[in-house]
Design a protein around this motif. Structure first.
Motif, PDB file in Angstrom:
ATOM      1  N   LEU A 106       0.795  -1.120   0.149  1.00  0.00           N
ATOM      2  CA  LEU A 106      -0.033   0.096   0.141  1.00  0.00           C
ATOM      3  C   LEU A 106       0.858   1.127  -0.003  1.00  0.00           C
ATOM      4  O   LEU A 106       1.961   1.373   0.713  1.00  0.00           O
ATOM      5  CB  LEU A 106      -0.951  -0.103   1.472  1.00  0.00           C
ATOM      6  CG  LEU A 106      -1.987   1.160   1.389  1.00  0.00           C
ATOM      7  CD1 LEU A 106      -3.244   0.420   1.973  1.00  0.00           C
ATOM      8  CD2 LEU A 106      -1.724   2.229   1.980  1.00  0.00           C
ATOM      9  N   HIS A 107       0.525   2.161  -0.920  1.00  0.00           N
ATOM     10  CA  HIS A 107       1.192   3.420  -0.931  1.00  0.00           C
ATOM     11  C   HIS A 107       0.313   4.509  -0.470  1.00  0.00           C
ATOM     12  O   HIS A 107      -0.916   4.429  -0.704  1.00  0.00           O
ATOM     13  CB  HIS A 107       1.715   3.727  -2.142  1.00  0.00           C
ATOM     14  CG  HIS A 107       2.490   2.588  -3.096  1.00  0.00           C
ATOM     15  ND1 HIS A 107       3.744   2.796  -3.192  1.00  0.00           N
ATOM     16  CD2 HIS A 107       1.920   1.469  -3.570  1.00  0.00           C
ATOM     17  CE1 HIS A 107       4.197   1.852  -3.728  1.00  0.00           C
ATOM     18  NE2 HIS A 107       3.226   0.873  -4.032  1.00  0.00           N
ATOM     19  N   LEU A 108       0.790   5.353   0.384  1.00  0.00           N
ATOM     20  CA  LEU A 108       0.008   6.393   1.198  1.00  0.00           C
ATOM     21  C   LEU A 108       0.605   7.634   0.702  1.00  0.00           C
ATOM     22  O   LEU A 108       1.683   7.857   0.762  1.00  0.00           O
ATOM     23  CB  LEU A 108       0.093   6.301   2.730  1.00  0.00           C
ATOM     24  CG  LEU A 108      -1.084   7.187   3.203  1.00  0.00           C
ATOM     25  CD1 LEU A 108      -2.572   6.244   2.963  1.00  0.00           C
ATOM     26  CD2 LEU A 108      -0.725   7.300   4.779  1.00  0.00           C
ATOM     27  N   GLN A 119       3.666  14.232   1.000  1.00  0.00           N
ATOM     28  CA  GLN A 119       4.521  12.835   1.742  1.00  0.00           C
ATOM     29  C   GLN A 119       4.122  11.605   1.007  1.00  0.00           C
ATOM     30  O   GLN A 119       2.763  11.532   0.781  1.00  0.00           O
ATOM     31  CB  GLN A 119       4.346  12.912   3.212  1.00  0.00           C
ATOM     32  CG  GLN A 119       4.789  13.970   3.969  1.00  0.00           C
ATOM     33  CD  GLN A 119       4.259  13.934   5.308  1.00  0.00           C
ATOM     34  OE1 GLN A 119       4.737  13.438   6.338  1.00  0.00           O
ATOM     35  NE2 GLN A 119       3.469  15.266   5.363  1.00  0.00           N
ATOM     36  N   HIS A 120       4.978  10.890   0.587  1.00  0.00           N
ATOM     37  CA  HIS A 120       4.599   9.570  -0.187  1.00  0.00           C
ATOM     38  C   HIS A 120       5.167   8.519   0.895  1.00  0.00           C
ATOM     39  O   HIS A 120       6.561   8.287   0.980  1.00  0.00           O
ATOM     40  CB  HIS A 120       5.190   9.501  -1.470  1.00  0.00           C
ATOM     41  CG  HIS A 120       5.130   8.161  -1.989  1.00  0.00           C
ATOM     42  ND1 HIS A 120       5.296   8.015  -3.313  1.00  0.00           N
ATOM     43  CD2 HIS A 120       4.630   6.929  -1.645  1.00  0.00           C
ATOM     44  CE1 HIS A 120       5.375   6.660  -3.864  1.00  0.00           C
ATOM     45  NE2 HIS A 120       4.887   6.025  -2.836  1.00  0.00           N
ATOM     46  N   VAL A 121       4.442   7.590   1.481  1.00  0.00           N
ATOM     47  CA  VAL A 121       4.899   6.869   2.552  1.00  0.00           C
ATOM     48  C   VAL A 121       4.434   5.420   2.605  1.00  0.00           C
ATOM     49  O   VAL A 121       3.376   5.121   1.981  1.00  0.00           O
ATOM     50  CB  VAL A 121       4.680   7.399   4.234  1.00  0.00           C
ATOM     51  CG1 VAL A 121       5.615   8.743   4.469  1.00  0.00           C
ATOM     52  CG2 VAL A 121       3.190   7.755   4.463  1.00  0.00           C
ATOM     53  N   HIS A 122       4.983   4.478   3.413  1.00  0.00           N
ATOM     54  CA  HIS A 122       4.679   3.277   3.061  1.00  0.00           C
ATOM     55  C   HIS A 122       4.205   2.626   4.592  1.00  0.00           C
ATOM     56  O   HIS A 122       5.232   2.118   5.289  1.00  0.00           O
ATOM     57  CB  HIS A 122       5.793   2.515   2.546  1.00  0.00           C
ATOM     58  CG  HIS A 122       5.696   2.795   1.366  1.00  0.00           C
ATOM     59  ND1 HIS A 122       7.039   3.510   0.732  1.00  0.00           N
ATOM     60  CD2 HIS A 122       5.033   2.756   0.219  1.00  0.00           C
ATOM     61  CE1 HIS A 122       6.977   4.030  -0.616  1.00  0.00           C
ATOM     62  NE2 HIS A 122       5.980   3.527  -0.893  1.00  0.00           N
ATOM     63  N   PRO A 123       2.822   2.772   4.822  1.00  0.00           N
ATOM     64  CA  PRO A 123       2.606   2.329   6.156  1.00  0.00           C
ATOM     65  C   PRO A 123       2.818   0.947   6.415  1.00  0.00           C
ATOM     66  O   PRO A 123       2.818  -0.015   5.504  1.00  0.00           O
ATOM     67  CB  PRO A 123       0.782   2.441   6.175  1.00  0.00           C
ATOM     68  CG  PRO A 123       0.837   3.450   5.221  1.00  0.00           C
ATOM     69  CD  PRO A 123       1.740   3.008   3.956  1.00  0.00           C
ATOM     70  N   TYR A 218      13.801   3.054  -7.473  1.00  0.00           N
ATOM     71  CA  TYR A 218      12.874   3.488  -6.148  1.00  0.00           C
ATOM     72  C   TYR A 218      11.697   2.667  -6.476  1.00  0.00           C
ATOM     73  O   TYR A 218      10.974   3.070  -7.232  1.00  0.00           O
ATOM     74  CB  TYR A 218      12.969   4.819  -5.951  1.00  0.00           C
ATOM     75  CG  TYR A 218      12.097   5.243  -4.990  1.00  0.00           C
ATOM     76  CD1 TYR A 218      12.295   4.657  -3.511  1.00  0.00           C
ATOM     77  CD2 TYR A 218      11.256   6.109  -4.801  1.00  0.00           C
ATOM     78  CE1 TYR A 218      11.250   4.913  -2.345  1.00  0.00           C
ATOM     79  CE2 TYR A 218      10.103   6.196  -3.938  1.00  0.00           C
ATOM     80  CZ  TYR A 218      10.164   5.810  -2.690  1.00  0.00           C
ATOM     81  OH  TYR A 218       9.228   5.966  -1.634  1.00  0.00           O
ATOM     82  N   LEU A 219      11.370   1.572  -5.554  1.00  0.00           N
ATOM     83  CA  LEU A 219      10.288   0.851  -5.945  1.00  0.00           C
ATOM     84  C   LEU A 219      10.199   0.719  -7.196  1.00  0.00           C
ATOM     85  O   LEU A 219       9.085   0.644  -7.970  1.00  0.00           O
ATOM     86  CB  LEU A 219       8.924   1.976  -5.353  1.00  0.00           C
ATOM     87  CG  LEU A 219       9.018   2.571  -4.061  1.00  0.00           C
ATOM     88  CD1 LEU A 219       7.869   3.411  -3.702  1.00  0.00           C
ATOM     89  CD2 LEU A 219       9.003   1.372  -2.879  1.00  0.00           C
ATOM     90  N   GLY A 220      11.088  -0.052  -7.748  1.00  0.00           N
ATOM     91  CA  GLY A 220      11.071  -0.615  -8.885  1.00  0.00           C
ATOM     92  C   GLY A 220      11.217   0.374 -10.398  1.00  0.00           C
ATOM     93  O   GLY A 220      10.943  -0.234 -11.415  1.00  0.00           O
TER      94      GLY A 220
HETATM   95 CU   LIG Z   1       4.558   4.383  -2.640  1.00  0.00          CU
END
Ligand SMILES: [Cu+2]
Length: 306
Positions: A106-108, A119-123, A218-220
């Motif tokens: 999940l990308h938040l 902000q782009h974060v990964h919970p 970054y993230l593929g």
């Molecule tokens: Cu993401």
């Protein structure tokens, strides 16, 4: 009108239209230009409207039976404030199984209504399906976008609002510019964003005047681009053409994207890129030109400033 008022109106009015568009988004692979290779029959009900051929998302907390449920819609300002939420399915149960999408379940994306504080974060998720992540929040109205693929479902981006207590001094949208700087990096944007047709956008990264040719995946991917429409925070998440290790995609300085903007008007672009083990975000305001099918193009040539 303030951004929240606009959002409220747009959510009601556009959620239905965008429902079909969202489903089209699910058919798009990570490195495929949105709206180009999707199954056009999916949205035949939209009578080929230009708005349905692209991928606006994030205006609704519920889509396809799934709902983004924030633990609290009002929080205090601060650094590293824990944000908690669940994704529930049509039965109201928390979703606990997801499909990896760009290396994460999940990308938040969190952004204030005036586009500040992106902000782009990964919970992380607990066993019961509650996600949590610390975020930095200042006073104001924030939009939270959850971008995920539930097991057995399609890619969805759900959006919900969080009110952050305190005196809010909304900032004007930064002016349109083709150059952004972040932490000593300069990123130049080339291309003419145009509504309703695929636009080629190329970002070129330099540092101290020298092209950066050793970007890190970054993230593929060598870059991730989020575009938010200024009027209502409609969300587009775009992945670049080519991927690390494919033998033809260079590690900079250029990162190319194909995207289709759902309308003309102002958008804020957020480009995440990774270099020397740090992810940075370059931000741009762009003005998207009316496209060939835009309703504005037929008779507004002399009335465009009204
Ligand atoms: Cu993401």
């Amino acid at each position: 009108m303030t951004a929240p008022q606009k959002i409220a109106g747009f959510v009601v009015g556009l959620a239905v239209v965008f429902a079909a568009a969202l489903r089209i988004g699910a058919a798009v692979g990570p490195d495929v230009a949105p709206g180009v290779t999707t199954d056009q029959s999916v949205h035949s009900e939209e009578s080929a409207s230009a708005a349905a051929s692209v991928l606006p998302a994030g205006l609704s907390a519920t889509e396809d039976g799934y709902t983004l449920e924030l633990a609290s819609t009002r929080v205090d300002a601060g650094k590293q404030v824990p944000l908690r939420f669940r994704i529930t399915d049509a039965t109201g149960a928390a979703v606990t199984r997801y499909v990896d999408n760009h290396e994460k379940q999940l990308h938040l994306i969190v952004v204030r209504g005036d586009m500040a504080g992106f902000q782009h974060v990964h919970p992380t998720m607990d066993a019961a399906g509650t996600w949590s992540v610390p975020v930095d929040l200042n006073a104001g109205d924030y939009r939270v976008f959850a971008d995920f693929v539930p097991a057995g479902g399609d890619n969805l981006t759900l959006g919900a609002d969080v009110q952050v207590a305190g005196r809010y001094d909304p900032q004007p949208l930064p002016p349109v510019a083709t150059t952004a700087t972040v932490d000593g990096y300069t990123v130049k944007l080339a291309g003419t964003p145009t509504a309703n047709e695929p636009s080629m956008l190329t970002f070129s990264v330099t540092r101290d005047g020298k092209p950066v040719t050793d970007l890190q995946p970054y993230l593929g991917a060598y870059g991730h681009l989020v575009a938010l429409r200024a009027s209502d925070l409609t969300y587009l998440h775009v992945h670049p053409m080519g991927e690390p290790g494919d033998g033809i995609t260079p590690a900079g300085p250029e990162i190319g994207f194909h995207t289709t903007f759902p309308s003309d008007g102002d958008y804020r672009l957020f480009l995440d890129f990774k270099h020397q083990n740090v992810v940075r975000t370059a931000e741009f305001t762009v003005s998207v030109d009316p496209g060939p099918q835009s309703p504005m193009t037929t008779e507004s040539s002399q009335g465009h400033d009204h």
